[in-house]
Write a protein that holds these residues in place. Sequence first.
Motif, PDB file in Angstrom:
ATOM      1  N   ALA A 147       0.916  -1.257  -0.153  1.00  0.00           N
ATOM      2  CA  ALA A 147      -0.115   0.496  -0.296  1.00  0.00           C
ATOM      3  C   ALA A 147       0.762   1.023  -0.025  1.00  0.00           C
ATOM      4  CB  ALA A 147      -1.082   0.242   1.375  1.00  0.00           C
ATOM      5  N   MET A 148       1.982   1.136   1.148  1.00  0.00           N
ATOM      6  CA  MET A 148       2.710   2.250   0.758  1.00  0.00           C
ATOM      7  C   MET A 148       3.424   2.549  -0.872  1.00  0.00           C
ATOM      8  SD  MET A 148       6.442   2.852   2.900  1.00  0.00           S
ATOM      9  CE  MET A 148       5.947   1.415   4.439  1.00  0.00           C
ATOM     10  N   ILE A 149       3.562   2.306  -1.378  1.00  0.00           N
ATOM     11  CA  ILE A 149       4.313   1.524  -2.596  1.00  0.00           C
ATOM     12  C   ILE A 149       3.278   2.045  -3.432  1.00  0.00           C
ATOM     13  CG2 ILE A 149       5.159   0.396  -4.480  1.00  0.00           C
ATOM     14  CD1 ILE A 149       6.807  -1.683  -2.788  1.00  0.00           C
ATOM     15  N   ALA A 150       2.076   2.170  -3.424  1.00  0.00           N
ATOM     16  CA  ALA A 150       1.158   2.160  -4.259  1.00  0.00           C
ATOM     17  C   ALA A 150       1.141   4.042  -3.698  1.00  0.00           C
ATOM     18  CB  ALA A 150       0.231   1.574  -4.544  1.00  0.00           C
ATOM     19  N   VAL A 151       1.042   4.005  -2.502  1.00  0.00           N
ATOM     20  CA  VAL A 151       0.546   5.468  -2.510  1.00  0.00           C
ATOM     21  C   VAL A 151       0.994   6.711  -3.059  1.00  0.00           C
ATOM     22  CG1 VAL A 151       0.573   6.831  -0.857  1.00  0.00           C
ATOM     23  CG2 VAL A 151      -1.169   4.839  -0.827  1.00  0.00           C
ATOM     24  N   MET A 152       2.642   5.651  -2.849  1.00  0.00           N
ATOM     25  CA  MET A 152       4.054   6.656  -3.288  1.00  0.00           C
ATOM     26  C   MET A 152       3.575   6.628  -4.617  1.00  0.00           C
ATOM     27  SD  MET A 152       5.861   7.753  -0.374  1.00  0.00           S
ATOM     28  CE  MET A 152       6.191   8.496  -0.714  1.00  0.00           C
ATOM     29  N   MET A 153       3.402   5.939  -5.917  1.00  0.00           N
ATOM     30  CA  MET A 153       3.488   5.705  -6.654  1.00  0.00           C
ATOM     31  C   MET A 153       2.378   6.703  -7.430  1.00  0.00           C
ATOM     32  SD  MET A 153       5.854   5.013  -8.633  1.00  0.00           S
ATOM     33  CE  MET A 153       5.682   3.973  -9.668  1.00  0.00           C
ATOM     34  N   THR A 154       1.649   7.193  -6.574  1.00  0.00           N
ATOM     35  CA  THR A 154       0.496   8.150  -7.236  1.00  0.00           C
ATOM     36  C   THR A 154       0.915   8.893  -7.705  1.00  0.00           C
ATOM     37  OG1 THR A 154      -1.390   6.566  -6.113  1.00  0.00           O
ATOM     38  CG2 THR A 154      -2.173   8.546  -6.328  1.00  0.00           C
ATOM     39  N   PRO A 155       0.723   9.576  -8.709  1.00  0.00           N
ATOM     40  CA  PRO A 155       0.963  11.003  -8.907  1.00  0.00           C
ATOM     41  C   PRO A 155       0.067  12.235  -8.365  1.00  0.00           C
ATOM     42  CG  PRO A 155       0.004  10.248 -10.990  1.00  0.00           C
ATOM     43  CD  PRO A 155      -0.239   9.313  -9.808  1.00  0.00           C
ATOM     44  N   GLY A 156       1.292  13.425  -7.293  1.00  0.00           N
ATOM     45  CA  GLY A 156       0.863  14.527  -5.904  1.00  0.00           C
ATOM     46  C   GLY A 156       1.847  15.370  -6.844  1.00  0.00           C
ATOM     47  N   PRO A 157       0.728  16.160  -5.427  1.00  0.00           N
ATOM     48  CA  PRO A 157       2.109  17.484  -5.322  1.00  0.00           C
ATOM     49  C   PRO A 157       3.906  17.539  -5.792  1.00  0.00           C
ATOM     50  CG  PRO A 157       0.294  17.884  -4.294  1.00  0.00           C
ATOM     51  CD  PRO A 157       0.214  16.683  -4.492  1.00  0.00           C
ATOM     52  N   SER A 158       3.853  16.698  -4.595  1.00  0.00           N
ATOM     53  CA  SER A 158       5.314  15.992  -4.365  1.00  0.00           C
ATOM     54  C   SER A 158       6.104  15.731  -5.558  1.00  0.00           C
ATOM     55  CB  SER A 158       5.564  15.638  -3.253  1.00  0.00           C
ATOM     56  OG  SER A 158       5.395  16.053  -1.687  1.00  0.00           O
ATOM     57  N   ASN A 159       5.227  14.691  -5.652  1.00  0.00           N
ATOM     58  CA  ASN A 159       5.715  13.772  -7.398  1.00  0.00           C
ATOM     59  C   ASN A 159       5.600  14.417  -8.595  1.00  0.00           C
ATOM     60  OD1 ASN A 159       6.347  11.964  -5.819  1.00  0.00           O
ATOM     61  ND2 ASN A 159       4.155  10.911  -6.818  1.00  0.00           N
ATOM     62  N   GLU A 161      10.295  24.340  -0.664  1.00  0.00           N
ATOM     63  CA  GLU A 161       9.128  23.866  -1.764  1.00  0.00           C
ATOM     64  C   GLU A 161       8.523  22.906  -1.110  1.00  0.00           C
ATOM     65  OE1 GLU A 161       8.423  26.563  -5.634  1.00  0.00           O
ATOM     66  OE2 GLU A 161      10.324  26.473  -4.739  1.00  0.00           O
ATOM     67  N   LEU A 162       9.457  21.653  -1.407  1.00  0.00           N
ATOM     68  CA  LEU A 162       9.088  20.363  -1.598  1.00  0.00           C
ATOM     69  C   LEU A 162       9.311  19.869  -0.199  1.00  0.00           C
ATOM     70  CD1 LEU A 162       9.301  18.225  -3.203  1.00  0.00           C
ATOM     71  CD2 LEU A 162      11.431  17.433  -2.701  1.00  0.00           C
ATOM     72  N   PHE A 163       9.673  20.540   0.479  1.00  0.00           N
ATOM     73  CA  PHE A 163       9.828  19.847   2.517  1.00  0.00           C
ATOM     74  C   PHE A 163       7.789  20.572   2.568  1.00  0.00           C
ATOM     75  CE2 PHE A 163       8.510  21.522   6.802  1.00  0.00           C
ATOM     76  CZ  PHE A 163       9.143  20.646   7.021  1.00  0.00           C
ATOM     77  N   ILE A 164       7.383  21.668   2.529  1.00  0.00           N
ATOM     78  CA  ILE A 164       6.679  22.441   3.077  1.00  0.00           C
ATOM     79  C   ILE A 164       5.165  21.056   1.740  1.00  0.00           C
ATOM     80  CG2 ILE A 164       4.832  24.214   2.247  1.00  0.00           C
ATOM     81  CD1 ILE A 164       7.199  26.095   3.281  1.00  0.00           C
ATOM     82  N   SER A 165       5.303  21.050   0.811  1.00  0.00           N
ATOM     83  CA  SER A 165       4.897  20.304   0.197  1.00  0.00           C
ATOM     84  C   SER A 165       4.877  19.062   0.482  1.00  0.00           C
ATOM     85  CB  SER A 165       4.818  20.050  -1.680  1.00  0.00           C
ATOM     86  OG  SER A 165       4.684  19.495  -2.415  1.00  0.00           O
ATOM     87  N   SER A 166       5.217  18.474   1.091  1.00  0.00           N
ATOM     88  CA  SER A 166       4.701  16.936   1.435  1.00  0.00           C
ATOM     89  C   SER A 166       4.428  17.418   2.820  1.00  0.00           C
ATOM     90  CB  SER A 166       6.695  16.298   1.881  1.00  0.00           C
ATOM     91  OG  SER A 166       7.895  16.963   1.559  1.00  0.00           O
ATOM     92  N   LEU A 167       4.411  18.179   4.057  1.00  0.00           N
ATOM     93  CA  LEU A 167       4.678  18.581   4.959  1.00  0.00           C
ATOM     94  C   LEU A 167       2.687  18.535   4.856  1.00  0.00           C
ATOM     95  CD1 LEU A 167       4.836  18.851   7.866  1.00  0.00           C
ATOM     96  CD2 LEU A 167       5.306  21.671   7.059  1.00  0.00           C
ATOM     97  N   LYS A 168       2.422  19.354   3.629  1.00  0.00           N
ATOM     98  CA  LYS A 168       0.752  19.348   3.677  1.00  0.00           C
ATOM     99  C   LYS A 168      -0.052  18.376   2.707  1.00  0.00           C
ATOM    100  CE  LYS A 168       1.300  23.786   1.737  1.00  0.00           C
ATOM    101  NZ  LYS A 168       0.932  24.645   0.964  1.00  0.00           N
ATOM    102  N   ASN A 169       1.013  16.997   2.082  1.00  0.00           N
ATOM    103  CA  ASN A 169       0.432  16.441   1.338  1.00  0.00           C
ATOM    104  C   ASN A 169      -0.546  15.310   2.674  1.00  0.00           C
ATOM    105  OD1 ASN A 169      -0.236  14.316  -0.183  1.00  0.00           O
ATOM    106  ND2 ASN A 169       1.834  14.395  -1.297  1.00  0.00           N
ATOM    107  N   PRO A 170      -1.338  15.470   1.707  1.00  0.00           N
ATOM    108  CA  PRO A 170      -2.641  14.132   2.687  1.00  0.00           C
ATOM    109  C   PRO A 170      -2.339  13.150   2.906  1.00  0.00           C
ATOM    110  CG  PRO A 170      -3.743  15.964   0.653  1.00  0.00           C
ATOM    111  CD  PRO A 170      -2.461  16.146   0.272  1.00  0.00           C
ATOM    112  N   LYS A 171      -1.144  12.394   1.472  1.00  0.00           N
ATOM    113  CA  LYS A 171      -0.727  11.436   1.659  1.00  0.00           C
ATOM    114  C   LYS A 171      -0.272  10.974   3.106  1.00  0.00           C
ATOM    115  CE  LYS A 171       0.475  10.414  -3.288  1.00  0.00           C
ATOM    116  NZ  LYS A 171       1.710  10.693  -3.799  1.00  0.00           N
TER     117      LYS A 171
END
Length: 197
Positions: free
Chosen positions: A10-22, A108-118
């Motif tokens: 599940a972790m791999i699937a969620v991390m692979m999903t397109p999102g702001p950090s990616n 920017e990347l830190f804040i993006s992953s900090l706010k990421n709903p994932k």
Amino acid sequence: MIESWLFVLAMIAVMMTPGPSNALMASSAHQQGIAKTCMLIPAELLGYFYAINLWALIIHLSAPVWPNLIHLLHFLSIAYVLWLAFHLWKSTHLHQYNQKHPSIQPRELFISSLKNPKALLFAAGIFPIETWASPLNFILVFAVFSVVLLPVALFWMAFGRTILAGKTQKIKADLLYKGSALMLILCMFPVVLRFFA
């Protein structure tokens, strides 16, 4: 010790999903190259680390007062994953991110992953409850998380750079997004089953 390591799928699937950090990683790889973008991976990891632990702390502190919060957050997490699976980004979104962020900085990347709903998804639904039961479990789970994050970040750098450079046809990107949605739904079954258990 952690009973089941199925959460890694599940972790791999969620991390692979397109999102702001990616998208930021892809944009940075296109603008600055993969070697320079690799320096941003610790910022992304740190952002996720703080966000996941903050959500875990909120869940832990609210458990005595509102024990059903974990179930609500778990349900919201599953709903978010299903929404992601059916509304995956198209290559045009990468182009929009690329235009909005001409030079990506670690902050920017830190804040993006900090706010990421994932991060909520990891804290409430994917990481086993035993993660916070002992320091060894905590270290093991976050070590696995780090090991998963690295190849996913490298993938998005290479894939995003290829799309933004126009070296791939749209049909190939669409197939990847559909495959990503299918993988996400299949790998989330252990999380969904844990919710109903």
